[in-house]
Scaffold this active site. Sequence first.
Site, short mmCIF file in Angstrom:
data_model
loop_
_atom_site.label_atom_id
_atom_site.label_comp_id
_atom_site.label_asym_id
_atom_site.label_seq_id
_atom_site.Cartn_x
_atom_site.Cartn_y
_atom_site.Cartn_z
N LYS A 1 53.81 89.41 42.32
CA LYS A 1 52.75 88.59 41.72
C LYS A 1 51.61 88.33 42.70
O LYS A 1 50.44 88.53 42.38
CB LYS A 1 53.33 87.24 41.27
N ASN A 2 51.95 87.88 43.88
CA ASN A 2 50.89 87.43 44.79
C ASN A 2 50.06 88.60 45.34
O ASN A 2 48.91 88.41 45.72
CB ASN A 2 51.48 86.56 45.90
N ARG B 1 45.98 79.96 40.77
CA ARG B 1 45.48 79.92 42.15
C ARG B 1 44.70 81.20 42.48
O ARG B 1 43.68 81.17 43.14
CB ARG B 1 46.72 79.81 43.07
N CYS C 1 50.20 75.89 41.43
CA CYS C 1 51.27 74.90 41.57
C CYS C 1 50.84 73.71 42.41
O CYS C 1 50.17 73.86 43.43
CB CYS C 1 52.49 75.56 42.22
N ARG D 1 46.28 71.81 49.29
CA ARG D 1 45.78 73.18 49.18
C ARG D 1 44.25 73.32 49.30
O ARG D 1 43.57 73.80 48.39
CB ARG D 1 46.29 73.83 47.88
N PRO D 2 43.69 72.89 50.45
CA PRO D 2 42.24 73.05 50.63
C PRO D 2 41.86 74.52 50.78
O PRO D 2 42.72 75.38 50.98
CB PRO D 2 41.97 72.30 51.94
N ILE D 3 40.55 74.81 50.70
CA ILE D 3 40.09 76.20 50.85
C ILE D 3 39.06 76.31 51.98
O ILE D 3 38.23 77.22 52.00
CB ILE D 3 39.52 76.76 49.52
N ASP E 1 58.10 79.67 49.86
CA ASP E 1 58.45 79.81 48.44
C ASP E 1 59.96 79.82 48.22
O ASP E 1 60.44 79.52 47.14
CB ASP E 1 57.85 81.10 47.89
N ILE F 1 54.78 74.27 55.64
CA ILE F 1 53.55 74.88 55.11
C ILE F 1 52.86 73.97 54.08
O ILE F 1 51.67 73.71 54.17
CB ILE F 1 53.84 76.27 54.46
N ARG G 1 55.32 81.66 34.86
CA ARG G 1 54.09 82.06 35.55
C ARG G 1 54.37 83.18 36.55
O ARG G 1 53.49 83.98 36.85
CB ARG G 1 53.52 80.88 36.34
C1 EPZ Z 1 49.97 81.85 48.99
O1 EPZ Z 1 49.31 80.60 48.76
C2 EPZ Z 1 50.82 82.08 47.79
N1 EPZ Z 1 49.97 82.11 46.60
C3 EPZ Z 1 51.87 80.98 47.66
O2 EPZ Z 1 52.72 81.32 46.61
C4 EPZ Z 1 52.66 80.92 48.96
O3 EPZ Z 1 53.51 79.79 48.90
C5 EPZ Z 1 51.74 80.78 50.17
O4 EPZ Z 1 50.75 81.82 50.17
C6 EPZ Z 1 52.48 80.84 51.50
O5 EPZ Z 1 53.14 82.07 51.61
C7 EPZ Z 1 49.31 83.20 46.29
O6 EPZ Z 1 49.39 84.23 46.97
C8 EPZ Z 1 48.47 83.16 45.06
P1 EPZ Z 1 48.03 79.75 52.38
P2 EPZ Z 1 48.02 80.23 49.57
O7 EPZ Z 1 46.56 79.89 52.27
O8 EPZ Z 1 47.23 81.47 49.82
C9 EPZ Z 1 46.69 75.51 54.26
C10 EPZ Z 1 53.96 81.03 44.66
O9 EPZ Z 1 54.88 80.25 44.31
N2 EPZ Z 1 45.31 75.96 54.02
O10 EPZ Z 1 48.79 80.71 53.22
O11 EPZ Z 1 47.37 79.10 48.86
C11 EPZ Z 1 47.47 75.29 52.97
O12 EPZ Z 1 47.23 74.03 52.43
C12 EPZ Z 1 52.77 80.52 45.43
O13 EPZ Z 1 53.97 82.24 44.37
C13 EPZ Z 1 44.27 75.17 54.46
O14 EPZ Z 1 44.45 74.09 55.03
O15 EPZ Z 1 48.67 79.74 50.92
C14 EPZ Z 1 48.89 75.49 53.45
O16 EPZ Z 1 49.34 74.32 54.08
C15 EPZ Z 1 52.84 79.03 45.63
N3 EPZ Z 1 42.99 75.62 54.26
C16 EPZ Z 1 48.76 76.60 54.50
O17 EPZ Z 1 47.38 76.54 54.93
C17 EPZ Z 1 42.72 76.80 53.67
O18 EPZ Z 1 41.55 77.16 53.51
C18 EPZ Z 1 49.08 78.00 54.04
O19 EPZ Z 1 48.36 78.28 52.85
C19 EPZ Z 1 43.78 77.60 53.21
C20 EPZ Z 1 45.09 77.15 53.41
#
Ligand code: EPZ
Length: 433
Positions: A22-23, A93, A117, A122-124, A305, A327, A398
């Site tokens: 999926k991801n 997402r 979820c 989850r900031p960007i 996950d 995380i 999902r």
């Molecule tokens: C991806 O989320 C996956 N989603 C998630 O899977 C997965 O849990 C996660 O990676 C970790 O492996 C998708 O690929 C769509 P991150 P993502 O950016 O990209 C912080 C599932 O169940 N962060 O690696 O959102 C964030 O808050 C889903 O399939 C910032 O602070 O994860 C987290 O604490 C749920 N600022 C950490 O970094 C940012 O700009 C890692 O997030 C981006 C992230």
Amino acid sequence: MEQYIIKGGKPLRGEVSISGYKNAALGIIAAAVMTDETVKIENVPDISDIDILLKVITELGAKVDRIGKHTIRINASKINTVRADSENVRKIRGSYYLVGALLGKYNKAQVALPGGCNIGSRPIDRHIKGFDALGSEVKIEHGLICAKAEKLTGASIYFDESSVGATINVMLAACMAEGQTTLENAAKEPHVVDVANFLNSMGANIKGAGTDVIRIKGVTKLHGSEYSIIPDQIEAGTFMFAAAASRGDVLIKNVIPKHLEAFTAKLLEVGVTVEEYDDAVRVMAKDRPGSTHVKTLAYPGFLTDMQPLMTTLLSLSDGTSIVTESIFENRFKYVDELTKMGANIKVVESNTAIITGVERLTGAIVSASDLRGGAALVMAGIMAEGFTIVENVEYIERGYEDFESKLQKLGAVMAKVDSNDLKAIKKFKLKVG
Ligand code: EPZ
């Protein structure tokens, strides 16, 4: 609303085949809009998050043809807007990958802030930092991420902390920036590599994906491609843990065992037998698992996950275990539900679960509040004595293709019923006794 009704206590046995990731698919579908030529993608999982992203790109003007349950063709030559602002965008997402893709192709994008979820704030900010560094101006206005640039220029970008989403998103935009981009402290997850491989198959020049330094030489144009998505490591991990939790014997096929090493290591540690083959793993267990400590980390560490599934498995362990989530800050919501089934788990400081193993779980009515937590509750239902009802299965659907039918084929006694259909629930109970 639909729910699963499960009669627990039966070991899972047999074979299951894992669907596409999926991801990775979310990033790859977004990347597909970056070329005007047709792209054929195989091994696309048949799940609702993917349906929604396909609807979103259709709303932008792309043509999507389903040429099989797992194969799609996308042609994005007639994209007529860079504004993705529908309800669908907010449901998932992965829609945020359209920012990187549209910015790379058209130097502008307006995409609604994503949903997904609720597992933390989850900031960007890291995505935005990357787009800024490539020379774009990014603002959040009226709930939209608005990015625009005269032109994108390659840059050296250091991520303070690794992020899968930011790495993929910035990589998408940087593919079509002028000059070279270097992403340092990049995420190394398998889906980052898969999206990079797909982009390279379209003519991008990306090197180093899978390490923490990714080097991208911008190209002016991407072309059509045919590509097959890697198997879903989280779906595979879920079936590995379900096999162990039910004390069964399951051959999990169509996997890349290397991607599962962190799960395999933990299963071996708690006394489960795992055999690895070229593209399959067999998981066998007879007894209660032993106890262990786990901390979630970025790949190749233990994936966040899989944390709910690990905690659920350990709820029946012989001893006390500690699971630390490092995380996402809000990923233990399912624990309240597990305690309704007799688990003895205490969450301290919101990121650490102390699990005192119990001898048995008992069926109860529980409610899924996110995708992986929901899958863990289904696994708990399979482990428990008596009947369990898992509400809100739409969260689970999902991300898991044909979840109940794959489990049923392994012998799980379960059905999906409408929550108002009391007759169906009664009938299921009478039938399975
Ligand atoms: C991806 O989320 C996956 N989603 C998630 O899977 C997965 O849990 C996660 O990676 C970790 O492996 C998708 O690929 C769509 P991150 P993502 O950016 O990209 C912080 C599932 O169940 N962060 O690696 O959102 C964030 O808050 C889903 O399939 C910032 O602070 O994860 C987290 O604490 C749920 N600022 C950490 O970094 C940012 O700009 C890692 O997030 C981006 C992230």
